[in-house]
Motif scaffolding. Structure first.
Motif, short mmCIF file in Angstrom:
data_model
loop_
_atom_site.label_atom_id
_atom_site.label_comp_id
_atom_site.label_asym_id
_atom_site.label_seq_id
_atom_site.Cartn_x
_atom_site.Cartn_y
_atom_site.Cartn_z
N ALA A 73 21.19 -4.60 43.42
CA ALA A 73 22.16 -4.57 42.63
C ALA A 73 23.18 -5.83 42.56
O ALA A 73 23.56 -6.38 41.63
N ARG A 74 23.21 -6.44 43.96
CA ARG A 74 23.95 -7.66 43.95
C ARG A 74 23.10 -8.90 43.33
O ARG A 74 23.73 -9.69 42.70
N TYR A 75 21.89 -8.83 43.47
CA TYR A 75 21.07 -9.90 42.85
C TYR A 75 21.29 -9.69 41.30
O TYR A 75 21.44 -10.82 40.50
N GLU A 76 21.29 -8.30 41.02
CA GLU A 76 21.40 -8.21 39.36
C GLU A 76 22.82 -8.74 38.86
O GLU A 76 23.01 -8.96 37.70
N LYS A 77 23.73 -8.75 39.65
CA LYS A 77 25.12 -9.18 39.33
C LYS A 77 25.26 -10.55 39.37
O LYS A 77 26.26 -11.28 39.12
N GLY A 78 24.16 -11.34 39.52
CA GLY A 78 24.05 -12.80 39.95
C GLY A 78 24.13 -13.41 41.05
O GLY A 78 24.12 -14.71 41.46
N GLU A 79 24.47 -12.61 42.09
CA GLU A 79 24.59 -13.31 43.39
C GLU A 79 23.05 -13.33 44.21
O GLU A 79 21.96 -12.92 43.61
N SER A 84 17.56 -19.27 54.05
CA SER A 84 17.75 -20.53 54.96
C SER A 84 19.08 -20.96 55.40
O SER A 84 19.42 -21.13 56.37
N ALA A 85 19.97 -20.60 54.35
CA ALA A 85 21.58 -20.83 54.85
C ALA A 85 22.27 -19.69 55.57
O ALA A 85 23.32 -19.68 55.71
N ASP A 86 21.47 -18.57 55.25
CA ASP A 86 22.08 -17.26 55.90
C ASP A 86 23.35 -16.99 55.16
O ASP A 86 24.20 -16.47 55.78
N ARG A 87 23.24 -17.01 53.98
CA ARG A 87 24.45 -16.37 53.02
C ARG A 87 24.52 -16.15 51.65
O ARG A 87 23.56 -16.64 51.18
N TRP A 88 25.24 -15.39 51.12
CA TRP A 88 25.21 -15.15 49.69
C TRP A 88 25.84 -16.24 48.99
O TRP A 88 26.62 -16.92 49.46
N THR A 89 25.29 -16.75 47.72
CA THR A 89 25.57 -17.61 46.99
C THR A 89 25.07 -17.30 45.57
O THR A 89 24.81 -16.20 45.24
N THR A 90 24.90 -18.36 44.80
CA THR A 90 24.27 -18.26 43.43
C THR A 90 22.86 -18.99 43.44
O THR A 90 22.62 -20.18 44.15
#
Length: 210
Positions: A73-79, A84-90
């Motif tokens: 669901a988070r991917y579908e929202k654009g996240e 490699s960076a171990d974080r959520w981004t775009t």
């Protein structure tokens, strides 16, 4: 019976083809799937490597490569989760960050470790093509690549021999300039090359041409 005759005649590559043909006629054929090294996970036949990734909570996506299945669901929202960076981004921000060769993408598949500075969707496409090429290559040249003992070519083709080999590293640069700057090609006109010393291949993105 055809598969058994092929194996008895020393033609495991043809036997591999026959099992794949069986699956065109009968997609749920248990013996053909197991003969090709597939396992069933949640009602779907997949290769063992993919099954292991799924048990880790990952699923393969043609746009993102390996992604967290629980966070769809988070991917579908654009996240986008940058492993490699171990974080959520775009995805846009991640593509910019990984366009620098010193912070390239690393995409691991069953037989390859793709290091790429191209955009992620392009890198995922290349990773998929490498795996497809691998299976066809070893089917065609089964006798040449066959390990000695332990079933020889049949063991190699059907994946019953221990998977002791290290994945082949493939360095994929976003353009020719980056390729020349970092790969040190043996000739100025090289489109790609393999280095036995580093056990790695080096190529760059040529657009629609493979």
């Amino acid at each position: 019976k055809g598969v058994e005759r092929c194996l008895a005649a020393g033609e495991p590559g043809l036997a591999f083809d026959l099992f794949q043909y069986v699956l065109l006629l009968d997609p749920e054929n248990d013996r053909a799937h197991k003969g090709l090294g597939h396992v069933k996970v949640d009602g779907t036949w997949v290769r063992k490597f993919e099954a292991e990734q799924m048990r880790r909570g990952l699923v393969w996506d043609k746009k993102f490569g390996w992604m967290k299945s629980a966070d769809k669901a988070r991917y579908e929202k654009g996240e986008f989760w940058d492993f490699s960076a171990d974080r959520w981004t775009t995805l846009e921000e991640a593509n910019r960050a990984h366009s620098d060769w010193n912070s390239h993408w690393v995409i691991k598949t069953e037989h390859f470790e793709l290091r790429s500075s191209a955009n992620l969707d392009r890198s995922v496409e290349v990773a998929e093509r490498l795996e497809a090429f691998y299976l066809q290559l070893f089917r065609q040249y089964d006798l040449f690549f066959a390990p000695k003992g332990s079933g020889g070519a049949a063991a190699l083709i059907f994946g019953v021999s221990p998977s002791q080999q290290q994945p082949l590293v493939v360095n994929f640069y976003r353009d020719q300039g980056q390729f020349k700057a970092h790969a040190n090609p043996p000739t100025d006109w090289a489109a790609g090359f393999y280095s036995g010393g580093s056990h790695a291949s080096y190529f760059y993105d040529m657009g629609n041409s493979y």
